[in-house]
Structures are given as C-alpha cells and as structure tokens.
Design a protein around this motif. Structure first.
Motif, PDB file in Angstrom:
ATOM      1  N   LEU A 100       0.827  -1.210   0.000  1.00  0.00           N
ATOM      2  CA  LEU A 100       0.000   0.000   0.000  1.00  0.00           C
ATOM      3  C   LEU A 100       0.858   1.255   0.000  1.00  0.00           C
ATOM      4  O   LEU A 100       0.523   2.260  -0.643  1.00  0.00           O
ATOM      5  N   VAL A 117      -5.744   1.248  -5.885  1.00  0.00           N
ATOM      6  CA  VAL A 117      -6.214   0.624  -4.645  1.00  0.00           C
ATOM      7  C   VAL A 117      -7.298  -0.413  -4.944  1.00  0.00           C
ATOM      8  O   VAL A 117      -7.360  -1.468  -4.302  1.00  0.00           O
ATOM      9  N   SER A 121      -7.056  -4.247  -3.879  1.00  0.00           N
ATOM     10  CA  SER A 121      -8.094  -4.892  -3.068  1.00  0.00           C
ATOM     11  C   SER A 121      -8.684  -6.097  -3.783  1.00  0.00           C
ATOM     12  O   SER A 121      -8.977  -7.122  -3.157  1.00  0.00           O
ATOM     13  N   GLN A 251     -12.022  -1.884   9.834  1.00  0.00           N
ATOM     14  CA  GLN A 251     -11.509  -3.062   9.138  1.00  0.00           C
ATOM     15  C   GLN A 251     -11.487  -4.293  10.032  1.00  0.00           C
ATOM     16  O   GLN A 251     -11.758  -5.408   9.575  1.00  0.00           O
ATOM     17  N   THR A 358      -9.821   1.266   2.225  1.00  0.00           N
ATOM     18  CA  THR A 358      -8.375   1.372   2.041  1.00  0.00           C
ATOM     19  C   THR A 358      -7.978   2.787   1.660  1.00  0.00           C
ATOM     20  O   THR A 358      -6.997   3.338   2.184  1.00  0.00           O
ATOM     21  N   SER A 374       0.828   1.371   5.851  1.00  0.00           N
ATOM     22  CA  SER A 374       0.482   0.161   5.102  1.00  0.00           C
ATOM     23  C   SER A 374       0.611  -1.074   5.985  1.00  0.00           C
ATOM     24  O   SER A 374      -0.263  -1.949   6.002  1.00  0.00           O
TER      25      SER A 374
END
Length: 445
Positions: A100, A117, A121, A251, A358, A374
């Motif tokens: 990331l 992103v 993902s 998350q 994200t 990240s």
C-alpha cells in the motif's frame, strides 16, 4: 499469493495429516505457524520499508516467501513443514507490509490512486476467496505438495518483475528510525496477540487471559517507549489521524465478519448440506468473480463520483443484509435459494467497501509514513480475520455442544450453531456500519 496461502491448506489438511503423521492438535499449527509471524511482523516490516526502501523490502520478502514455499512442498515431517510455514509467514509479511505504501507514492493523483487501490483490493480478495477452491483442486489432482510448489514460478516471475519495473528508492535510512527495543516490543506484542487468538480454543480461559494480559503489557511498554524515544519506530502522531485509526477499527470488524463468513459458510455446506471439499470450493467461486469484476470495473469510479464514505456505507449495508439472510439458513437448505444470494450480497458489498476503506485509511498519511501505515492496515486485517474466525467458530461449537447435550440430533444442532455464528457476524458488520457513520463521515469541504 501471500493471502491465498493463509487458507489454502484448510482443504488439504486430511491429506497432510495422513502423509506426514500430524497429531490432531498439531495439525492446527500448519495454519497457525503461518499466521503468527505474518501478523506479528507486518508493522515492523512496514517501518523498515520506509527506512531501507520499500522496493528492497518487497523484493526480499518475495524471495523469502518463495524459498520457504519450496521447503513446505518438499517437507518430509511435521517439524519441517511447521518451520517452513513460519518462514513463509515472515516472507509474506515483508512483501505485503509495503504494498500500500508503494501504491500511494506511485499513484499520487487521486483518481489513479483509487484505481490502483481497487486493483490491490481485488487481488487480495481473490486470493482469500480462491484459497479454498485451489487447495481442493490441487490436492485432488496433484497432491498436497503442489499447493506450495505452485508458488515457485509465481514468486520468481513476481520477483523479476519487481526488480525490473519498480523504480529504486533509498528510504530514509536506518539511522532515522531504527528503534530496535521498540521493534522487539511491538513485534512480541503482535505475535503474542495473534497466538492468543488462533490458539484460544485449545487452551483454558486462565492461560488465555494471562497471555492476553502479557500482550497488553507489551503494547503499553511499546507506547511509553515511542512517546519518549527521540527516534521512534511508530510516530504516535500517526494514530491521531481520525481517518487512519477509524478505518483500521472498521476493518477489524469487517474482516472479522468476512473471514468468519467464509469459514463457517464452508462448514455449513459440508456438514449440513453434505458437500464435498471440491464442490464446496466451487460453490464459493462466484465470490471472487463478482469481487474482481466490480472492483476492477466499478469501485474506483463509484468512489470518484459518490465519495469513499458513501460507497463504504453502501457496501456495509449489503454485507449486513447478507449476514441476516444467512442467519436463517435451514437444515434442509439449498445452495440456490439459501447460499448463493448471500454470496452475491457479500461479494458486492465487499467489492464496494474494501477499496473505499483502504483509500480512507491512506488518504491522510505522509509519504515518509506510507510504509508504516500500510503495515498497520495489513496488521489489523490479520488480527481482525483471526479474531473473527476464533470468536465465530468458538460460538458455533459452543451452541452446537449445548444442543447435543440436550438430545438434539447432530445435523440440526450443527446448523443451529452456525446460525448463531452468522447472527453475531451480522452484528459485527452492523457495528462496522455504525462506526463508519460516527467516525469516518467527511467533514465540511
């Protein structure tokens, strides 16, 4: 590849046990030996990527992971396989922790970053969803060794591409943040946390509480050191970012829901509906297909048009709806009417929620902290998945055992246990939705 290897072994467990002579309790360490160093080293690897260069850390992690995969594939006994899995987890942490951070620096323009992103993902979600299917297919067609050996050509190709394509970067230098005592404290705390979670079902509550208290003490000592040392591993100001800390909290709940859904859902198909291993894996294939198509085709555009907060909220609503439906799964259910609609709702919701989440987590991070942020985001992903799996599987087993003790037959009792777990998963995803509304709502323009 690194995410897939967290659960690719689940279907191959009986074959590995029969071939290498694992005991029943020891077999769980084929999974745990990977997850513990993977979760424990992510934060440290992310910070070291900022200091020595994220490209160097990524390439080194790929090399370690690929070499350990070969050792797993040629293992001749339980000890060799568990040791190789631990090294594999360390290599996976080194590579995953900085991805990331590389993305947000490679694609600074918001629209391109949203697309990058979304791809990231989609790949991660596909790895998690395909693990069960590929584990069953490779084990049945070629033998369990190939669930590890298949990583050799993929790893070599990825390493060559990384060395040739990624631009070199020097990093800030180890002298600007190499807080090794702090690194030892946080790595020990994270490793112990994952160990407590993944092994909680095999220990008594007193031992679990003691280990959890030790993990909290290590976290407290790490926090105190970071506040006092002139060159901290983790700048505590990073945690003052509302978006970063809020997104990581959301998350934990989201990934806990999804991991538990995948694991308990697979058991429902096998132990209640009577599916075999390969058919169970095939039944889950719509999930990575829907996630991949939506993430690559629509997620970035939806975030650009409606904003990350609205897209995340909409995705979480779909996930809650899917879990509520699954909490009604009957003993004599069918795949088409009772499982597939939930799979489609969960996949669509996750395809919307994960890229938006994200992007929110990384949006307020400075470039020099991108690797650390990240690593933190990936760490909460592993902790959330492990926690959700432990809580939901323990709840399902407890409910089933209680019904069996009251004379209920095995299959109805098992189905009732799974319904209880799905109900709690619905509550977890609803909590993620509430936290998103309270913490991640955008401020005035």
């Amino acid at each position: 590849m690194t995410i897939l290897d967290g659960n690719v072994v689940t279907v191959a467990m009986p074959a590995i046990q029969g071939d290498l002579g694992f005991s029943g309790p020891g077999l769980a360490w084929v999974v745990n030996a990977y997850l513990i160093p993977f979760g424990g080293l992510l934060l440290l690897a992310g910070r070291l990527g900022d200091l020595v260069g994220r490209k160097r850390m990524f390439a080194a992690g790929l090399a370690v992971f690929t070499a350990a995969s070969v050792l797993c594939g040629v293992a001749t006994g339980p000890g060799m396989l568990i040791a190789a899995r631990a090294v594999q987890g360390a290599g996976g942490a080194m590579a995953s922790a900085v991805v990331l951070g590389m993305l947000v620096t490679l694609f600074p323009e918001p629209r391109e970053q949203a697309r990058a992103v979304a791809v990231f993902s989609a790949v991660g979600a596909a790895g998690g969803a395909l693990g069960t299917f590929l584990g069953g297919a490779l084990t049945q067609a070629l033998g369990w060794h190939w669930i590890f050996l298949i990583n050799l050509p993929i790893g070599v190709a990825s390493w060559v591409a990384a060395v040739r394509v990624l631009a070199p970067e020097n990093g800030a230098g180890l002298g600007k943040g190499a807080d090794w005592p702090g690194a030892a404290l946080v790595t020990g705390a994270l490793t112990l946390t994952v160990y407590v979670i993944v092994g909680s079902a095999d220990r008594g509550s007193a031992v679990t509480l003691l280990l959890a208290s030790l993990a909290l003490a290590l976290f407290a000592a790490f926090t105190v050191r970071q506040a006092r040392t002139p060159r901290p591993l983790l700048r505590l100001r990073l945690l003052r970012s509302r978006l970063l800390t809020g997104a990581n909290a959301v998350q934990v709940l989201l990934i806990g829901t999804m991991y538990g859904f995948q694991f308990i859902g697979a058991l429902y198909l096998q132990r209640v509906l009577g599916y075999g291993e390969l058919l169970t894996g095939t039944a889950f294939l719509p999930t990575p297909v829907v996630i991949g198509v939506l993430m690559l085709g629509l997620s970035a555009r939806a975030v650009g048009r409606f904003g990350a907060h609205r897209v995340l909220s909409a995705g979480l609503v779909l996930i809650v709806a899917g879990m509520v439906l699954l909490a009604r799964a009957p003993v004599d259910g069918s795949y088409v009417t009772d499982v597939l609609p939930t799979l489609l709702l969960e996949a669509t919701g996750f395809a919307a929620a994960m890229p938006a989440l994200t992007g929110l987590a990384m949006s307020g991070v400075r470039e020099e902290d991108a690797g650390l942020a990240s690593g933190l985001f990936n760490t909460t992903q592993v902790v959330g998945g492990s926690l959700g799996l432990a809580v939901l599987s323990t709840l399902a087993a407890s409910r089933t055992d209680g019904l069996l003790a009251r004379g209920v037959e095995l299959v109805p009792a098992t189905a009732a246990g799974y319904r209880s777990a799905f109900g709690v998963a619905a509550a977890l995803s609803a909590a993620a939705l509430a936290l998103t509304a309270a913490v991640l709502r955008p401020g005035p323009r």
